[in-house]
Design an enzyme around this catalytic site. Structure first.
Site, PDB file in Angstrom:
ATOM      1  CG  ASN A 290      -2.022  -1.005   1.113  1.00  0.00           C
ATOM      2  OD1 ASN A 290      -2.965  -0.824   0.355  1.00  0.00           O
ATOM      3  ND2 ASN A 290      -1.902  -2.099   1.846  1.00  0.00           N
ATOM      4  CB  THR A 291       2.192   3.230  -2.774  1.00  0.00           C
ATOM      5  OG1 THR A 291       0.950   3.424  -3.477  1.00  0.00           O
ATOM      6  CG2 THR A 291       2.901   2.022  -3.342  1.00  0.00           C
ATOM      7  NE  ARG A 292      -3.960   3.272   0.403  1.00  0.00           N
ATOM      8  CZ  ARG A 292      -4.436   2.578   1.428  1.00  0.00           C
ATOM      9  NH1 ARG A 292      -4.264   3.022   2.667  1.00  0.00           N
ATOM     10  NH2 ARG A 292      -5.081   1.444   1.236  1.00  0.00           N
ATOM     11  CG  LEU A 293       0.679   7.790   6.222  1.00  0.00           C
ATOM     12  CD1 LEU A 293       0.212   8.967   7.065  1.00  0.00           C
ATOM     13  CD2 LEU A 293       1.672   6.955   6.985  1.00  0.00           C
ATOM     14  CD  GLN A 294      -2.403  -0.315   4.978  1.00  0.00           C
ATOM     15  OE1 GLN A 294      -1.492  -1.019   5.367  1.00  0.00           O
ATOM     16  NE2 GLN A 294      -3.542  -0.803   4.517  1.00  0.00           N
TER      17      GLN A 294
END
Length: 232
Positions: free
Chosen positions: A78-82
């Site tokens: 996941n290329t982002r914060l979760q």
């Protein structure tokens, strides 16, 4: 977190096995029942993967873990914060949003130095409070929140957008709050989470609060034995 120059730093691991319809319900850091050797392999694998593509951002590498064989299998990045990044922040004492901005500005932290400096401290758990009705197959529930009360105190973090008088419209993501607690160890963290949930007041719309209160008392969850299909 990775700097775009081939350096990546894994900030521990999270267990997000408590899921309903592939939606996470309980998230915790660190993951229970992992040996130090398995943790190290997980962290190094994630770092090597993101470093090999010169990744530049925060991100989450997801794995499926086989509790019987202690093998793990790559799932996705996941290329982002979760949503559950807060439990990592609480255990490692970092602000991942700040780090993302610094990386984007070309002022990435010295990740090699941070690897030596940062050590996990305690245990953090998060649950997601939703405006949904568990008794009606978790259907979303709009309404006017006439009374909202979230407790505060040491080790309690509430990330929320609601207060008394807020109307939850029908065109919405039903998440009302993320309730995050940190304790000295896993047992104390879940004890604090139970107490915190018991103090929350949310009137005016159906929520999953009673569902969460029951879940955090569930023996399988407290033993750290929940699988991804358990809540089904």
């Amino acid at each position: 977190i990775a700097d775009g120059q081939g350096e990546a730093l894994a900030l521990g691991e999270r267990d997000c096995s408590s899921q309903r319809r592939n939606q996470k319900v309980v998230e915790e850091c660190p993951a229970p029942h992992l040996t130090d050797a398995v943790r190290d392999r997980l962290h190094r694998t994630a770092e090597q993967l993101l470093g090999s593509v010169a990744y530049r951002n925060a991100g989450t590498v997801e794995f499926i873990f086989d509790a019987d064989t202690e093998a793990f299998y790559f799932l996705e990045v996941n290329t982002r914060l979760q949503v559950e990044h807060g439990v990592t922040e609480e255990v490692y004492g970092v602000d991942l949003v700040e780090w993302m901005l610094r990386v984007a500005a070309g002022e990435a932290p010295d990740l090699r130095a941070e690897r030596q400096r940062l050590k996990p401290c305690g245990h953090a758990v998060q649950v997601r409070v939703y405006a949904e009705d568990p008794w009606r197959n978790f259907q979303p529930c709009a309404g006017l929140l006439s009374d909202v009360l979230f407790p505060s105190g040491e080790g309690i973090r509430i990330d929320s957008w609601v207060e008394s008088g807020i109307e939850v419209p029908p065109y919405f993501d039903p998440m009302l709050a993320k309730v995050i607690v940190r304790g000295a160890d896993r047992a104390s963290a879940f004890e604090k989470l139970t107490d915190t949930l018991d103090q929350i007041r949310l009137y005016g719309s159906e929520t999953n609060l009673d569902y969460l209160r029951a879940l955090v008392r569930d023996k399988t969850l407290l033993q750290g034995r929940v699988t991804t299909r358990y809540l089904n």
